[in-house]
Design an enzyme around this catalytic site. Structure first.
Site, PDB file in Angstrom:
ATOM      1  CE  LYS A  26      -1.865   1.615   4.024  1.00  0.00           C
ATOM      2  NZ  LYS A  26      -1.532   3.022   4.265  1.00  0.00           N
ATOM      3  CG  ASN A  27       2.366   2.714   3.588  1.00  0.00           C
ATOM      4  OD1 ASN A  27       1.177   2.929   3.365  1.00  0.00           O
ATOM      5  ND2 ASN A  27       2.859   2.623   4.816  1.00  0.00           N
TER       6      ASN A  27
ATOM      7  NE  ARG B 288       0.591  12.274   7.192  1.00  0.00           N
ATOM      8  CZ  ARG B 288       0.818  13.419   7.791  1.00  0.00           C
ATOM      9  NH1 ARG B 288      -0.159  14.121   8.292  1.00  0.00           N
ATOM     10  NH2 ARG B 288       2.027  13.874   7.891  1.00  0.00           N
TER      11      ARG B 288
ATOM     12  CB  CYS C 206      -4.271   6.283  11.276  1.00  0.00           C
ATOM     13  SG  CYS C 206      -4.835   4.792  10.458  1.00  0.00           S
TER      14      CYS C 206
ATOM     15  NE  ARG D 285       0.178  10.472  10.480  1.00  0.00           N
ATOM     16  CZ  ARG D 285      -0.162   9.385   9.794  1.00  0.00           C
ATOM     17  NH1 ARG D 285      -1.325   8.851   9.970  1.00  0.00           N
ATOM     18  NH2 ARG D 285       0.660   8.835   8.932  1.00  0.00           N
ATOM     19  N   PRO D 286       1.939  16.760  11.709  1.00  0.00           N
ATOM     20  CG  PRO D 286       3.775  17.914  12.586  1.00  0.00           C
ATOM     21  CD  PRO D 286       2.929  16.679  12.778  1.00  0.00           C
ATOM     22  CB  ILE D 287       2.245  18.532   6.205  1.00  0.00           C
ATOM     23  CG1 ILE D 287       1.306  19.747   6.223  1.00  0.00           C
ATOM     24  CG2 ILE D 287       1.453  17.248   6.235  1.00  0.00           C
ATOM     25  CD1 ILE D 287       0.515  19.886   4.923  1.00  0.00           C
ATOM     26  CG  ASP D 288       6.656  20.682  10.473  1.00  0.00           C
ATOM     27  OD1 ASP D 288       6.089  19.576  10.389  1.00  0.00           O
ATOM     28  OD2 ASP D 288       7.618  20.892  11.231  1.00  0.00           O
ATOM     29  CG  LEU D 289       9.509  17.911   8.810  1.00  0.00           C
ATOM     30  CD1 LEU D 289       9.935  16.517   9.224  1.00  0.00           C
ATOM     31  CD2 LEU D 289      10.613  18.923   9.161  1.00  0.00           C
TER      32      LEU D 289
ATOM     33  CG  ASP E 121       3.016   1.612   9.732  1.00  0.00           C
ATOM     34  OD1 ASP E 121       2.687   2.489  10.549  1.00  0.00           O
ATOM     35  OD2 ASP E 121       3.110   1.831   8.505  1.00  0.00           O
TER      36      ASP E 121
ATOM     37  CB  ILE F 158       7.278   6.851  14.788  1.00  0.00           C
ATOM     38  CG1 ILE F 158       8.558   6.011  14.662  1.00  0.00           C
ATOM     39  CG2 ILE F 158       6.967   7.566  13.474  1.00  0.00           C
ATOM     40  CD1 ILE F 158       9.811   6.762  14.284  1.00  0.00           C
TER      41      ILE F 158
ATOM     42  NE  ARG G 200      -7.184   4.349   5.752  1.00  0.00           N
ATOM     43  CZ  ARG G 200      -6.273   4.669   6.673  1.00  0.00           C
ATOM     44  NH1 ARG G 200      -6.588   4.619   7.931  1.00  0.00           N
ATOM     45  NH2 ARG G 200      -5.066   5.047   6.337  1.00  0.00           N
TER      46      ARG G 200
HETATM   47  C1  UD1 Z   1       4.443   6.945   6.550  1.00  0.00           C
HETATM   48  C2  UD1 Z   1       3.580   5.721   6.377  1.00  0.00           C
HETATM   49  C3  UD1 Z   1       3.013   5.273   7.722  1.00  0.00           C
HETATM   50  C4  UD1 Z   1       4.145   5.066   8.718  1.00  0.00           C
HETATM   51  C5  UD1 Z   1       5.047   6.285   8.780  1.00  0.00           C
HETATM   52  C6  UD1 Z   1       6.278   6.099   9.642  1.00  0.00           C
HETATM   53  C7  UD1 Z   1       2.630   5.958   4.162  1.00  0.00           C
HETATM   54  C8  UD1 Z   1       1.415   6.171   3.356  1.00  0.00           C
HETATM   55  N1  UD1 Z   1       2.478   6.027   5.478  1.00  0.00           N
HETATM   56  O1  UD1 Z   1       3.604   7.980   7.070  1.00  0.00           O
HETATM   57  O2  UD1 Z   1       2.308   4.058   7.526  1.00  0.00           O
HETATM   58  O3  UD1 Z   1       3.596   4.831   9.993  1.00  0.00           O
HETATM   59  O4  UD1 Z   1       5.493   6.641   7.453  1.00  0.00           O
HETATM   60  O5  UD1 Z   1       7.007   5.021   9.203  1.00  0.00           O
HETATM   61  O6  UD1 Z   1       3.687   5.675   3.652  1.00  0.00           O
HETATM   62  N2  UD1 Z   1       6.417  14.687  10.954  1.00  0.00           N
HETATM   63  C9  UD1 Z   1       6.536  16.024  11.263  1.00  0.00           C
HETATM   64  N3  UD1 Z   1       6.431  16.933  10.255  1.00  0.00           N
HETATM   65  C10 UD1 Z   1       6.226  16.568   8.962  1.00  0.00           C
HETATM   66  C11 UD1 Z   1       6.110  15.189   8.658  1.00  0.00           C
HETATM   67  C12 UD1 Z   1       6.206  14.266   9.680  1.00  0.00           C
HETATM   68  O7  UD1 Z   1       6.726  16.391  12.422  1.00  0.00           O
HETATM   69  O8  UD1 Z   1       6.134  17.435   8.095  1.00  0.00           O
HETATM   70  C13 UD1 Z   1       6.486  13.670  12.041  1.00  0.00           C
HETATM   71  C14 UD1 Z   1       5.150  12.927  12.204  1.00  0.00           C
HETATM   72  O9  UD1 Z   1       4.246  13.642  13.000  1.00  0.00           O
HETATM   73  C15 UD1 Z   1       5.603  11.636  12.836  1.00  0.00           C
HETATM   74  C16 UD1 Z   1       6.970  11.391  12.189  1.00  0.00           C
HETATM   75  O10 UD1 Z   1       7.390  12.654  11.686  1.00  0.00           O
HETATM   76  O11 UD1 Z   1       5.768  11.814  14.219  1.00  0.00           O
HETATM   77  C17 UD1 Z   1       6.943  10.358  11.091  1.00  0.00           C
HETATM   78  O12 UD1 Z   1       6.120  10.790  10.041  1.00  0.00           O
HETATM   79  P1  UD1 Z   1       6.368  10.414   8.523  1.00  0.00           P
HETATM   80  O13 UD1 Z   1       7.619   9.628   8.371  1.00  0.00           O
HETATM   81  O14 UD1 Z   1       6.220  11.644   7.713  1.00  0.00           O
HETATM   82  O15 UD1 Z   1       5.140   9.447   8.254  1.00  0.00           O
HETATM   83  P2  UD1 Z   1       4.083   9.488   7.070  1.00  0.00           P
HETATM   84  O16 UD1 Z   1       4.777   9.781   5.786  1.00  0.00           O
HETATM   85  O17 UD1 Z   1       2.917  10.291   7.465  1.00  0.00           O
END
Ligand code: UD1
Length: 416
Positions: A22-23, A92, A116, A121-125, A305, A327, A397
């Site tokens: 899936k991912n 997501r 989930c 789960r911010p998207i700042d990065l 996961d 995480i 999902r």
């Molecule tokens: C992906 C996977 C998810 C898995 C996760 C960690 C997919 C579709 N999903 O999610 O199944 O659990 O990797 O292996 O591939 N973070 C920030 N700012 C950001 C982005 C992330 O602070 O801009 C933090 C998140 O809140 C979290 C950590 O970084 O605490 C890991 O997130 P990230 O690696 O981005 O996970 P996803 O890509 O959302």
């Protein structure tokens, strides 16, 4: 609402093919819009999240059709660069369309994604990486607008190896002028899959898996064929199911290196693990030993996961297992539900301490999220009597025909 019923106490025997990832599929579906080209994918799992991605593609003006596990996308007709709020909320990964649309259209308009509820789960990065490539990003009234008349290759240093931010940066960088280097990139196998797909499209990307990824834009080929790799979390879940229930299960068409940390703990717990080419066999008496300590980490560390499903497998293990989650803040949402089965789990900050119990008994549970829901099914296989899991559709999902897969192995699992 999905109603799962598991009657525990049956061992799992036999072989099953592991579904496609899936991912890995989701960012590749977003990548298919990078140019006006056609894409044929094989081994794509049939899942609710994949359906959501197909709806986004169609909304954008692409043709997107799935037949079995084959998928065809024609991105020549793309006419929109905005994803509506309702579609963003479905998962997501919709956020990965941001980098892809920015690359294709010079603009992307989206809202914060759903998925989930595992924490903030911010998207700042993601946004910082796109800004470094030259995009102007504005956030207003729940809408994110990214614009760039020209993207410029640069060095992006990620302070944390976010999977999604790495994917968005890779996708946007394919349209930048000059080379982009991502330092501190996520090293997950799904990043490698995205690299391989981009290279199959005609881009020049290397370094995925090492934390240092280099993207050199090239003109895309008119069509791309690509096979999706096996799903390491689905494989981990099945391995944990066999460990918990007992029996002997062979996973076919899998990549054991992608979930070796999970297999390592199952071995420590007393399972026999045999790996041969693309097959992994897990043999378990059903009576396990405590392991660990376990700490979730970015790849190649133990995957967050797989944490809920391994926890479920260890509920009856002799001794005490400590699991630390680093995480996601909210990744232990399955714990109160698992306690209803008789599990002894204490929470200490970001750690769960599991004292193995002799017996679990069936109960009525509610799936909290995708992997938490799967953990409840795994625990139900090892519980006496009937376990019911009420599920808003979380499990579907991420797991293709999971009731059939488990039933074919001898489990008594029904989905209504
Ligand atoms: C992906 C996977 C998810 C898995 C996760 C960690 C997919 C579709 N999903 O999610 O199944 O659990 O990797 O292996 O591939 N973070 C920030 N700012 C950001 C982005 C992330 O602070 O801009 C933090 C998140 O809140 C979290 C950590 O970084 O605490 C890991 O997130 P990230 O690696 O981005 O996970 P996803 O890509 O959302």
């Amino acid at each position: 609402m999905d109603h799962w019923t598991v009657r525990g106490g049956r061992k799992l025997y036999g072989a099953c093919r592991v579904q496609g990832s899936k991912n890995a599929s989701l960012p590749i579906l977003a990548a298919s819009v990078l140019a006006g080209t056609e894409t044929e994918l094989t081994n794509v799992p049939r899942l609710k999240d994949i359906d959501a991605a197909l709806r986004i593609l169609r909304h954008l003006g692409c043709r997107a059709e799935q037949e079995g596990n084959d998928l065809y996308i024609d991105a020549r007709g793309l006419v929109r660069s905005a994803v509506p709020h309702a579609l963003m909320l479905e998962m997501r990964s919709s956020v990965i369309f941001m980098g892809a649309l920015l690359a294709r259209c010079g603009e992307a308009r989206l809202s914060p994604p759903g998925g989930c509820q595992l924490g903030k789960r911010p998207i700042d990065l993601h946004l910082a990486a796109l800004r470094q490539l030259g995009a102007e990003v504005t956030e207003r009234e729940g809408e994110i607008l990214c614009r760039a008349s020209k993207l410029r290759g640069t060095t992006i240093r990620l302070p944390f190896p976010s999977v999604g931010a790495t994917e968005n940066a890779m996708l946007a960088a394919t349209a930048a002028e000059g080379e982009t280097v991502i330092e501190g990139a996520a090293r997950e196998p799904e990043i490698r899959a995205l690299q391989d797909f981009l290279n199959a499209m005609g881009c020049f990307v290397h370094g995925a898996g090492s934390g240092h990824i280099v993207i050199t834009p090239r003109r895309a080929r008119s069509s791309t064929e690509f096979r999706i790799q096996p799903d390491r979390i689905a494989a981990s879940t099945l391995a944990c199911a066999a460990a918990a229930a007992g029996g002997e299960l062979t996973l076919l068409d899998t990549e054991s290196a992608h979930f070796s940390t999970v297999l390592h703990f199952l071995k420590q717990a007393g399972c026999a693990i045999m790996t041969k080419q693309r097959c992994v066999t897990v043999r378990s008496s059903g009576r396990l030993r405590a392991v660990g300590p376990i700490t979730t980490e970015p790849y190649p560390g133990f995957p967050t996961d797989a944490q809920p499903v391994l926890m479920a497998a260890l509920l009856r293990a002799e001794g005490v297992t400590r699991i630390r989650e680093t995480i996601f803040e909210n990744r232990f949402r399955q714990v109160p539900e698992l306690r209803k089965l008789g599990a002894d789990i204490a929470m200490e900050g970001q750690s769960a301490v599991i004292r193995g119990v002799e017996r679990l008994h069936g109960a009525s549970l509610t799936a909290t999220d995708l992997r938490g829901g799967a953990a409840m099914l795994v625990a139900g296989l090892a519980a006496e009597g009937e376990t019911r899991v009420e599920d808003e559709g979380h499990i579907a999902r991420g797991y293709e025909s999971f009731d059939r897969v488990l039933s074919d192995l001898g489990a008594d699992v029904r989905l209504n």
